[in-house]
Design an enzyme around this catalytic site. Structure first.
Site, PDB file in Angstrom:
ATOM      1  N   LEU A 182       0.870  -1.172   0.000  1.00  0.00           N
ATOM      2  CA  LEU A 182       0.000   0.000   0.000  1.00  0.00           C
ATOM      3  C   LEU A 182       0.906   1.219   0.000  1.00  0.00           C
ATOM      4  O   LEU A 182       1.988   1.199   0.603  1.00  0.00           O
ATOM      5  CB  LEU A 182      -0.903   0.023   1.243  1.00  0.00           C
ATOM      6  CG  LEU A 182      -1.934  -1.099   1.384  1.00  0.00           C
ATOM      7  CD1 LEU A 182      -2.662  -0.970   2.725  1.00  0.00           C
ATOM      8  CD2 LEU A 182      -2.935  -1.092   0.235  1.00  0.00           C
ATOM      9  N   ASP A 183       0.475   2.282  -0.654  1.00  0.00           N
ATOM     10  CA  ASP A 183       1.267   3.510  -0.653  1.00  0.00           C
ATOM     11  C   ASP A 183       1.437   4.033   0.773  1.00  0.00           C
ATOM     12  O   ASP A 183       0.635   3.736   1.667  1.00  0.00           O
ATOM     13  CB  ASP A 183       0.583   4.581  -1.504  1.00  0.00           C
ATOM     14  CG  ASP A 183       0.484   4.174  -2.970  1.00  0.00           C
ATOM     15  OD1 ASP A 183       1.306   3.354  -3.410  1.00  0.00           O
ATOM     16  OD2 ASP A 183      -0.434   4.679  -3.650  1.00  0.00           O
ATOM     17  N   LYS A 184       2.450   4.847   0.953  1.00  0.00           N
ATOM     18  CA  LYS A 184       2.769   5.383   2.283  1.00  0.00           C
ATOM     19  C   LYS A 184       1.554   5.971   2.991  1.00  0.00           C
ATOM     20  O   LYS A 184       1.319   5.707   4.173  1.00  0.00           O
ATOM     21  CB  LYS A 184       3.862   6.450   2.155  1.00  0.00           C
ATOM     22  CG  LYS A 184       4.209   7.150   3.458  1.00  0.00           C
ATOM     23  CD  LYS A 184       5.245   8.238   3.241  1.00  0.00           C
ATOM     24  CE  LYS A 184       5.547   8.981   4.536  1.00  0.00           C
ATOM     25  NZ  LYS A 184       6.548  10.057   4.343  1.00  0.00           N
ATOM     26  N   ARG A 204      -5.523   5.609  -7.765  1.00  0.00           N
ATOM     27  CA  ARG A 204      -5.214   7.035  -7.855  1.00  0.00           C
ATOM     28  C   ARG A 204      -5.097   7.477  -9.315  1.00  0.00           C
ATOM     29  O   ARG A 204      -5.625   8.522  -9.713  1.00  0.00           O
ATOM     30  CB  ARG A 204      -3.926   7.327  -7.090  1.00  0.00           C
ATOM     31  CG  ARG A 204      -4.011   6.972  -5.615  1.00  0.00           C
ATOM     32  CD  ARG A 204      -2.646   6.971  -4.944  1.00  0.00           C
ATOM     33  NE  ARG A 204      -2.035   8.300  -4.973  1.00  0.00           N
ATOM     34  CZ  ARG A 204      -0.776   8.524  -4.580  1.00  0.00           C
ATOM     35  NH1 ARG A 204      -0.006   7.522  -4.168  1.00  0.00           N
ATOM     36  NH2 ARG A 204      -0.283   9.751  -4.614  1.00  0.00           N
TER      37      ARG A 204
END
Length: 318
Positions: A140-142, A239
């Site tokens: 997962l992104d930060k 996104r």
């Protein structure tokens, strides 16, 4: 930290193996080891046929061979364990399911060699250093929150990676986007590296297949709350797809724009948007076949408090 794990096995081929490629036979006998890893071991001379190294994966089994595998499993890296809290939703001998908070980088990389989830995982279970990427099979992104699974054994890692490749994971996200969607739908648009910004992804003609399904949870005057299900798992997929559809995620400065407040917004909404400094994206549900129990399991995690507060303020505005 520096540890190594050995994998050793000796077996004799049978009639059903005659004429087959060496890598195919190895995959049948070395359960839980990926085909690519076995091919690397062959090329590196770590597989012996009748006590002689054979470095060609296409070597054809002739009959009556004894095959010996004596290889070292490459450790995840030289990262150190760090006492970083983990929200463990589920744990057994094969897997861990983590509810990741915002701000936590999953895997060490340039600029983030410490303070990551890998460092936290090694503090929880130092044996994970023996696995590829410390057992992490997806990320997962930060600043994205929510659920991800970590393998605790090589067999579990191989099993989970295969499920990902077969699109067998159930992954449900929630997100808040700018703009009002009329209805649910599917975005089928290939994603690849951005043509001018190497840190970003984009919808490009020569990209990899990327499919995102979405449906409306709540529709507001200037925003939409979506449930999103991934069919593929490209970097930044939700996104990128939402920005491509011109409904960028709230708080996503990389693919959207500064959180603007619509004309006539209340002070509460202006403040909530200004203070929400990450993409409004949460991995709410994760489902998969357990690599050892041979049963489908799933977990859910509520959206974090900052996301819930923003949604409440948006809802009150309408």
């Amino acid at each position: 930290m520096s540890t190594k794990t050995s994998y050793q096995q000796t077996f004799e081929v049978t009639e059903k193996d005659y004429g087959h490629r060496l890598d195919q036979v190895l995959a049948a006998y070395c359960e839980g080891i990926s085909r690519s890893r076995l091919q690397d071991w062959v090329k590196n001379g770590q597989v012996l046929v009748n006590e002689q190294p054979v470095t060609k994966t296409r070597y054809k089994i002739q009959g009556n061979e004894t095959i010996t595998v004596d290889a070292e499993i490459e450790q995840a890296g030289t990262w150190e364990p760090e006492d970083i809290p983990l929200d463990i939703v589920y744990e057994d001998e094969a897997i861990l399911v983590i509810n990741k908070p915002a701000g936590l980088v999953v895997h060490p990389a340039a600029g983030n060699y410490s303070g990551t989830m890998v460092n936290a995982l090694l503090n929880h279970d130092e044996s994970l250093i023996q696995l590829p990427r410390a057992g992490i099979v997806h990320r997962l992104d930060k600043d994205t929150t929510g659920l991800l699974v970590v393998a605790r054994t090589l067999e579990a890692h191989t099993h989970l990676v295969a499920q990902l490749q077969e699109r067998a994971f159930e992954r449900e996200y929630q997100c808040i986007v700018h703009g009002q969607f009329v209805s649910g739908g599917t975005i089928d648009a290939p994603i690849g590296r951005h043509p001018t910004s190497r840190l970003k992804m984009a919808v490009v003609n020569n990209g990899k297949e990327a499919i995102t399904h979405y449906r409306l949870k709540d529709k507001f005057t200037h925003f939409t709350h979506l449930q999103v299900n991934l069919e593929t798992g490209r970097t930044h997929q939700i996104r990128v797809h939402m920005a491509h559809a011109r409904y960028p995620l709230v708080g996503d400065l990389a693919y959207g724009k500064k959180n603007y407040a619509p004309s006539g917004s209340s002070d509460a909404l202006r403040t909530a948007l200004r203070e929400f400094r990450r993409q409004a994206l949460h991995a709410r549900k994760l489902g998969l076949m357990h690599p050892e129990k041979d049963e489908f399991m799933s977990w859910e995690a509520d959206v974090p408090s900052d996301y819930a507060h923003l949604l409440d303020v948006i809802r009150a505005e309408d």
